[in-house]
Design an enzyme around this catalytic site. Structure first.
Site, PDB file in Angstrom:
ATOM      1  CB  CYS A  68      29.117 112.206 -14.395  1.00  0.00           C
ATOM      2  SG  CYS A  68      28.536 110.727 -15.270  1.00  0.00           S
TER       3      CYS A  68
ATOM      4  CG  HIS B 273      31.226 114.731 -16.994  1.00  0.00           C
ATOM      5  ND1 HIS B 273      31.774 113.571 -17.101  1.00  0.00           N
ATOM      6  CD2 HIS B 273      29.873 114.481 -17.024  1.00  0.00           C
ATOM      7  CE1 HIS B 273      31.055 112.448 -17.164  1.00  0.00           C
ATOM      8  NE2 HIS B 273      30.071 113.163 -17.025  1.00  0.00           N
TER       9      HIS B 273
ATOM     10  CG  ASN C 231      29.295 110.227 -19.530  1.00  0.00           C
ATOM     11  OD1 ASN C 231      30.479 110.011 -18.620  1.00  0.00           O
ATOM     12  ND2 ASN C 231      28.295 110.443 -19.228  1.00  0.00           N
TER      13      ASN C 231
END
Ligand code: UT7
Length: 318
Positions: A108, A245, A275
């Protein structure tokens, strides 16, 4: 940073769709994560396909020709193949035969890592214009029977064009002001994929101890952001837009609160994208540039935290 672009696959998977597959509910997902829907790649649609479309959009927005690009850094944990890097597939699709293209894998945090890599290579003088891309097809590595993970992730891609330019003698600094990177492999089993070329010979599925990741996230994010502030002399009060993020709305809000960034300055896409790992920051950036929230000269704070653990933050003058 000359421009940005993004791509989302056409198919949308809502929380209601997921509630028909696993024992979950729209209410639980929205309350715990803020996610309402996510995009899922079509059969045969690959990470490099999406990355190429995002790259083309970024080149058009930056008003530069693909042939002026001599560096492509693609952040992904879901490459088309184990090798070659998906970046070379993007390079070929764009008709570029010079310069260098490679992938960066930091889950990520991948986009922040890729930004740091490209920034350093441009500043070293080795390259002059870069595409930095985050692209993921996490739908291919999810265990669709595990409600603890399959409701969280989505597919997509985002890209930015970076140009090597001298800072003006006077006036405000432009471009990437600092990028701070961290990792701590002691946490590697809290978020991982249970397969790979040299362990099982399979692709594997994503496994996560969600509560454990959550426990560390806010502290790690705020710590590395404070580091970026210290390196540049800026403070939270100087930030025009916070582009985190997009893993979980509670993590985003908790980090912003701890940093002292008001809700009106946060770019949130997790409700619509889920996500998307390394793609989430450039997707969110593009959203806020496209609807003209972000204006030239704005100070942007980017941050991410994920598998490894890896985490990082960047301050960018748009
Ligand atoms: O990009 C970085 C990587 N990932 C992250 O940042 C994710 C970090 N973690 C999180 O976002 C949160 O921990 C989750 C959203 C994954 C989970 O939220 P939570 O508040 O930590 O819930 P939990 O894991 O403690 O689960 C609470 C309950 C459990 O039931 P019991 O044991 O209390 O009976 C779970 O089994 O919720 C249950 N549960 C679900 N229920 C409905 C777990 N997943 C689901 C689901 N639907 N999808």
């Amino acid at each position: 940073m000359l421009g940005c672009g993004s791509y989302l696959p056409a198919q949308i998977l809502t929380n209601a769709d997921l509630a028909r597959k696993v024992d979950t509910s729209d209410e639980w997902i929205v309350q715990r994560t803020g996610i309402r829907e996510r995009h899922v790649a079509a059969p045969g649609e690959t990470t490099s396909d999406m990355a190429t479309l995002a790259a083309r959009a970024a080149l058009a927005h930056a008003r530069v020709d693909a042939q002026s690009i001599d560096l492509i850094v693609l952040a992904t944990s879901t490459p088309d193949n184990t090798f070659p890097a998906s970046a070379v597939t993007v390079q070929a699709a764009l008709g570029i035969t010079h310069g260098a293209a490679f992938d960066v894998q930091a889950v990520c945090s991948g986009f922040v890592y890729a930004l740091a890599t490209a920034d350093s290579l441009l500043k070293s003088g080795s390259f002059s214009r870069a595409l930095v891309i985050g692209a993921e097809t996490f739908s291919r590595i999810l265990d669709w029977t595990d409600r603890g993970t399959c409701v969280l992730f989505g597919d997509g891609a985002g890209a930015v064009v970076l140009d090597r330019q001298e800072q003006a003698d006077q006036g405000e600094e432009r471009g990437i002001l600092t990028v701070r990177l961290r990792s701590d492999g002691r946490h590697k089993s809290k978020l991982y994929v249970d397969g790979g070329p040299s362990s099982t010979g399979t692709v594997g599925h994503l496994r996560m101890e969600g509560k454990e990741v959550f426990r560390y996230a806010v502290a790690m994010i705020t710590d590395v952001v404070e580091d970026a502030f210290e390196a540049t002399g800026y403070t939270a009060a100087d930030v025009d837009w916070f582009i985190p993020h997009q893993a979980n709305k509670r993590i985003i809000d908790g980090s912003a609160h701890k940093l002292g960034i008001p809700p009106g300055k946060i770019v949130v896409t997790v409700d619509r994208h889920g996500n998307t790992s390394a793609a989430s920051i450039p997707l969110a950036l593009n959203d806020a540039v496209a609807d003209r929230r972000i204006k030239r000269g704005d100070l942007l704070l980017l941050e991410a935290m994920g598998g490894g653990f890896t985490w990082g933050a960047a301050l960018v003058r748009w």
